[in-house]
Scaffold this motif. Structure first.
Motif, PDB file in Angstrom:
ATOM      1  N   VAL B 179       0.921  -1.161  -0.053  1.00 44.57           N
ATOM      2  CA  VAL B 179      -0.238   0.232  -0.044  1.00 44.57           C
ATOM      3  C   VAL B 179       1.022   1.221   0.237  1.00 44.57           C
ATOM      4  O   VAL B 179       0.570   2.542  -0.387  1.00 44.57           O
ATOM      5  CB  VAL B 179      -0.973  -0.129   1.129  1.00 44.57           C
ATOM      6  CG1 VAL B 179      -0.239   0.076   2.431  1.00 44.57           C
ATOM      7  CG2 VAL B 179      -2.004   1.006   0.905  1.00 44.57           C
ATOM      8  N   SER B 180       2.039   1.016   0.601  1.00 47.31           N
ATOM      9  CA  SER B 180       2.954   2.374   0.486  1.00 47.31           C
ATOM     10  C   SER B 180       3.292   2.687  -0.829  1.00 47.31           C
ATOM     11  O   SER B 180       3.828   3.940  -0.822  1.00 47.31           O
ATOM     12  CB  SER B 180       4.247   1.960   1.274  1.00 47.31           C
ATOM     13  OG  SER B 180       5.037   1.081   0.450  1.00 47.31           O
ATOM     14  N   LEU B 181       3.092   1.892  -1.986  1.00 45.16           N
ATOM     15  CA  LEU B 181       3.580   2.481  -3.025  1.00 45.16           C
ATOM     16  C   LEU B 181       2.349   3.445  -3.807  1.00 45.16           C
ATOM     17  O   LEU B 181       2.860   4.618  -4.382  1.00 45.16           O
ATOM     18  CB  LEU B 181       3.409   1.216  -4.228  1.00 45.16           C
ATOM     19  CG  LEU B 181       4.411   1.061  -5.251  1.00 45.16           C
ATOM     20  CD1 LEU B 181       5.780   1.093  -4.786  1.00 45.16           C
ATOM     21  CD2 LEU B 181       4.262  -0.174  -5.884  1.00 45.16           C
ATOM     22  N   GLU B 183       0.535   5.339  -1.569  1.00 47.71           N
ATOM     23  CA  GLU B 183       0.594   6.283  -0.785  1.00 47.71           C
ATOM     24  C   GLU B 183       1.897   7.136  -1.233  1.00 47.71           C
ATOM     25  O   GLU B 183       1.944   8.380  -1.082  1.00 47.71           O
ATOM     26  CB  GLU B 183       0.952   5.911   0.742  1.00 47.71           C
ATOM     27  CG  GLU B 183      -0.482   5.334   1.270  1.00 47.71           C
ATOM     28  CD  GLU B 183      -0.324   4.891   2.762  1.00 47.71           C
ATOM     29  OE1 GLU B 183       1.046   5.083   3.434  1.00 47.71           O
ATOM     30  OE2 GLU B 183      -1.146   4.550   3.334  1.00 47.71           O
ATOM     31  N   ALA B 184       2.992   6.543  -1.332  1.00 46.80           N
ATOM     32  CA  ALA B 184       4.128   7.331  -1.962  1.00 46.80           C
ATOM     33  C   ALA B 184       3.681   8.024  -3.186  1.00 46.80           C
ATOM     34  O   ALA B 184       4.178   9.361  -3.253  1.00 46.80           O
ATOM     35  CB  ALA B 184       5.297   6.339  -2.178  1.00 46.80           C
ATOM     36  N   GLY B 185       3.098   7.548  -4.249  1.00 44.81           N
ATOM     37  CA  GLY B 185       2.461   8.431  -5.426  1.00 44.81           C
ATOM     38  C   GLY B 185       1.866   9.511  -5.048  1.00 44.81           C
ATOM     39  O   GLY B 185       1.989  10.533  -5.491  1.00 44.81           O
ATOM     40  N   LEU B 186       0.865   9.290  -4.351  1.00 48.96           N
ATOM     41  CA  LEU B 186      -0.204  10.388  -3.887  1.00 48.96           C
ATOM     42  C   LEU B 186       0.584  11.364  -2.996  1.00 48.96           C
ATOM     43  O   LEU B 186       0.290  12.561  -3.246  1.00 48.96           O
ATOM     44  CB  LEU B 186      -1.330   9.818  -2.805  1.00 48.96           C
ATOM     45  CG  LEU B 186      -2.368   8.771  -3.935  1.00 48.96           C
ATOM     46  CD1 LEU B 186      -3.378   8.202  -3.034  1.00 48.96           C
ATOM     47  CD2 LEU B 186      -2.989   9.628  -4.724  1.00 48.96           C
ATOM     48  N   SER B 187       1.585  10.942  -2.178  1.00 49.90           N
ATOM     49  CA  SER B 187       2.286  11.775  -1.729  1.00 49.90           C
ATOM     50  C   SER B 187       3.126  12.778  -2.306  1.00 49.90           C
ATOM     51  O   SER B 187       3.678  14.015  -1.769  1.00 49.90           O
ATOM     52  CB  SER B 187       3.265  11.385  -0.387  1.00 49.90           C
ATOM     53  OG  SER B 187       2.248  10.655   0.556  1.00 49.90           O
ATOM     54  N   LEU B 188       3.530  12.392  -3.428  1.00 46.07           N
ATOM     55  CA  LEU B 188       4.194  13.193  -4.460  1.00 46.07           C
ATOM     56  C   LEU B 188       3.334  14.367  -5.117  1.00 46.07           C
ATOM     57  O   LEU B 188       3.557  14.863  -6.000  1.00 46.07           O
ATOM     58  CB  LEU B 188       4.776  12.702  -5.367  1.00 46.07           C
ATOM     59  CG  LEU B 188       6.225  11.824  -4.826  1.00 46.07           C
ATOM     60  CD1 LEU B 188       6.854  10.683  -5.707  1.00 46.07           C
ATOM     61  CD2 LEU B 188       7.332  12.837  -4.331  1.00 46.07           C
ATOM     62  N   GLY B 189       1.917  14.177  -4.821  1.00 41.73           N
ATOM     63  CA  GLY B 189       1.320  15.171  -5.413  1.00 41.73           C
ATOM     64  C   GLY B 189       0.187  14.617  -6.613  1.00 41.73           C
ATOM     65  O   GLY B 189      -0.335  15.324  -7.225  1.00 41.73           O
ATOM     66  N   GLY B 190       0.574  13.436  -6.856  1.00 42.31           N
ATOM     67  CA  GLY B 190      -0.117  12.818  -7.867  1.00 42.31           C
ATOM     68  C   GLY B 190      -1.543  12.561  -7.798  1.00 42.31           C
ATOM     69  O   GLY B 190      -2.041  12.320  -6.601  1.00 42.31           O
ATOM     70  N   SER B 191      -2.239  12.649  -8.807  1.00 42.40           N
ATOM     71  CA  SER B 191      -3.599  12.472  -8.841  1.00 42.40           C
ATOM     72  C   SER B 191      -4.007  10.949  -9.055  1.00 42.40           C
ATOM     73  O   SER B 191      -3.085  10.234  -9.098  1.00 42.40           O
ATOM     74  CB  SER B 191      -4.332  12.902 -10.081  1.00 42.40           C
ATOM     75  OG  SER B 191      -3.984  12.289 -11.258  1.00 42.40           O
ATOM     76  N   SER B 194      -3.154   9.429 -12.042  1.00 39.90           N
ATOM     77  CA  SER B 194      -1.792   9.004 -12.621  1.00 39.90           C
ATOM     78  C   SER B 194      -1.179   8.145 -11.822  1.00 39.90           C
ATOM     79  O   SER B 194      -0.298   7.318 -12.055  1.00 39.90           O
ATOM     80  CB  SER B 194      -1.249  10.551 -12.551  1.00 39.90           C
ATOM     81  OG  SER B 194      -1.235  11.233 -11.499  1.00 39.90           O
ATOM     82  N   VAL B 195      -1.626   8.059 -10.480  1.00 45.35           N
ATOM     83  CA  VAL B 195      -0.985   7.025  -9.664  1.00 45.35           C
ATOM     84  C   VAL B 195      -1.383   5.712 -10.216  1.00 45.35           C
ATOM     85  O   VAL B 195      -0.309   4.736 -10.194  1.00 45.35           O
ATOM     86  CB  VAL B 195      -1.460   7.178  -8.276  1.00 45.35           C
ATOM     87  CG1 VAL B 195      -0.801   5.982  -7.350  1.00 45.35           C
ATOM     88  CG2 VAL B 195      -0.842   8.419  -7.582  1.00 45.35           C
ATOM     89  N   ILE B 199       2.037   4.042 -11.783  1.00 42.96           N
ATOM     90  CA  ILE B 199       2.806   3.347 -10.739  1.00 42.96           C
ATOM     91  C   ILE B 199       2.268   2.085 -10.590  1.00 42.96           C
ATOM     92  O   ILE B 199       2.841   1.040 -10.675  1.00 42.96           O
ATOM     93  CB  ILE B 199       2.913   4.051  -9.328  1.00 42.96           C
ATOM     94  CG1 ILE B 199       3.702   5.493  -9.682  1.00 42.96           C
ATOM     95  CG2 ILE B 199       3.374   3.354  -8.372  1.00 42.96           C
ATOM     96  CD1 ILE B 199       3.603   6.469  -8.533  1.00 42.96           C
TER      97      ILE B 199
END
Lengths: 258, 292
Positions: B179-181, B183-191, B194-195, B199
């Motif tokens: 799940v961290s993958l 969360e990491a994508g969203l934490s970079l501001g990805g919609s 796009s995540v 990703i």
């Protein structure tokens, strides 16, 4: 705005509570302010709500039903709940407990992942520049400059974590949130990340969750001590370690519990 | 005295050895049918397994009978079946894979929600649906309105059969990602979009691809749903609104004609080799592109 906020602080928490659906609040009415270019450590025993509080700051809780956040959080004087969550997360970058480079992307691609995910077009020269600058900031450039095309997952754990920090820094966030970033690393990698945090303080503001008291003492300017979701004590680290105001802080720091 | 014997290391290791031999014997026995089938097909089919098989359409009963009488190999091949199978499979893939991946994403993301549980159970039910039932339904849905048997109808029938397999494999491979993958994508501001697209799907790609290949190999040999949808054709036909043939359908036709029985083995061998090839490809992709 109904709340007046002091814009000298980069981050302000006002009565922040987080609940995982029913029962006691995991974070209970926490208020605190963080000044720019400081390192703030959040300490406390397991399950005291440290990570939960940190994740509230970049609105990660909204991904899960059942989790509700109340109170208000101001980032550079603006309430994060009135901003677009994507913008909040870009301004408040997050580094996770376990290194999690994107497995399909190269080292180069990982550093630029934030730009790709935000659809920000960059020229080749700009990309090279961002990659080099970000990797230099985390002291990884010299180790990986000849293998930028390799997958990020081939690096060692400590290198992966520095890559993840570089990935976050590439977007020039205002605030760097770190959730126990060294707990999955060996002592040497941990020392390197700690040195890095002290260097990054010059340009960024860092909030770091740690269960390691000596780490908090080594790297932080201010410390929060949390217990059962409550913020028990918040102040300069030196003062907290020498003259804690609260009996519970003292007990925790002297190893009576936790 | 007796007790001591049963507890002795010699007895226990002998027992353990016997157990190991039994395990080996049974697993060999389980493998035996595959090798026997392969052997039978090679032995009976090698004579007809020649270039002509890929370049000529199936012979008529008369041509085959004349060849049989003069002791020659049956002329012709299964080109009409190969092109038909290719057309029908392409249609099925184009329909089932996008739809299945989208549904799989939904199930993986909304796990535990009522709607997702419902969709998941329906997908399981669909997987257990007898293939002839699928064929008859598609006959009513597609063949009757178009008032013609067609490659399109066959494609729809195979797509319905592939769909639950693609859904399940997409769901499972996405659920295996940490799940961290996300969360990491969203934490970079990805919609969210796009995540998922940049990703999650690429990270699960080997699982998705393997699942799709296995689904294709499963429906490749389906006969029953095609009997009532594509009808069969004696010539090569690329028009998807017209009847076509397929390799398994040809095997069925050969079986029904005593003069053509000789072609069954080579056709079956080809079909088996294709399925085997796809399976081996899927396995090697799964192990090679595995994400650490």
């Amino acid at each position: 705005m109904e709340n007046t906020v002091n814009t000298d602080y980069i981050l302000e928490l006002k009565d922040v509570s987080v609940s995982y659906g029913g029962g006691r609040n995991a974070v209970d009415k926490v208020s605190a302010s963080v000044s720019p270019n400081t390192v703030t450590a959040i300490m406390g025993p397991s399950g005291c709500g440290k990570s939960t509080l940190l994740r509230a700051i970049n609105r990660l809780h909204e991904l899960y039903r059942d989790i509700t956040t109340t109170g208000d959080i101001f980032l550079k004087g603006q309430s994060i709940f009135r901003m677009n969550p994507m913008m909040v997360r870009r301004l408040a970058g997050m580094v996770f407990q376990r290194p999690n480079p994107f497995p399909t992307m190269s080292i180069y691609g990982n550093v630029l992942a934030g730009y790709r995910l935000n659809n920000i077009p960059l020229s080749k020269a700009e990309k090279d520049c961002v990659v080099e600058k970000s990797l230099r900031e985390v002291n990884l450039w010299d180790e990986v400059k000849d293998s930028l095309g390799k997958k990020g997952t081939f690096l060692s754990g400590g290198q992966q974590q520095r890559l993840c920090i570089a990935r976050t820094l590439a977007l020039r966030p205002e605030l760097l949130l770190m959730d126990e970033p060294t707990s999955a690393l060996d002592p040497i990698s941990t020392a390197r990340i700690e040195e890095l945090i002290l260097e990054l303080k010059k340009e960024y503001t860092i909030v770091i969750v740690t269960h390691n008291m000596s780490q908090a003492a080594r790297i932080s300017c201010n410390s929060m001590f949390m217990y059962l979701g409550e913020l028990i004590e918040f102040g300069p680290t030196k003062q907290m370690f020498t003259k804690p105001k609260d009996k519970r802080t003292e007990d925790y720091l002297t190893g009576s519990f936790g | 005295m007796k007790k001591a014997f049963f507890a002795s290391p010699a007895y226990r290791s002998a027992k353990s050895r016997a157990f190991f031999i039994a395990v080996c014997l049974f697993s060999t026995a389980a493998m035996a049918p595959l090798f026997l089938i392969l052997w039978e097909l090679v032995e009976k089919g090698h004579r007809q397994f020649r270039p002509e098989l890929f370049t000529h359409v199936a012979p008529t009963s008369m041509e085959a009978m004349l060849a049989r009488i003069s002791g020659e190999a049956i002329p012709g091949g299964i080109l009409n079946g190969l092109t038909g199978t290719l057309t029908v499979l392409t249609i099925a893939i184009l329909m089932a894979i996008p739809l299945g991946i989208w549904t799989g994403i939904y199930l993986a993301e909304k796990r535990g929600m009522l709607m997702a549980r419902l969709v998941s159970s329906l997908s399981d039910l669909l997987q257990g649906m007898p293939s002839i039932v699928v064929g008859v339904i598609v006959y009513v849905w597609v063949v009757r309105p178009m008032s013609s048997y067609s490659a399109l109808a066959g494609g729809v029938a195979l797509a319905v059969m592939m769909l639950p397999m693609v859904v399940r494999s997409t769901e499972e491979s996405l659920k295996m990602l940490p799940v961290s993958l996300k969360e990491a994508g969203l934490s970079l501001g990805g919609s969210y979009m796009s995540v998922v697209l940049r990703i999650l799907l690429p990270s699960a790609f080997s699982g998705l691809f393997t699942g799709a290949l296995l689904a294709i190999s499963r429906v490749m040999g389906e006969t029953a749903p095609l009997l009532v949808t594509i009808l069969g054709a004696a010539t090569v036909n690329w028009d998807i609104s017209r009847p076509v043939s397929s390799v398994p359908l040809l095997i069925w036709e050969f079986y029904n004609d005593p003069n053509l029985v000789g072609l069954i083995w080579a056709s079956s061998l080809l079909l088996l080799l294709a399925v085997l090839g796809i399976n081996i490809l899927a396995k090697s992709i799964a192990s090679k592109w595995k994400i650490q």
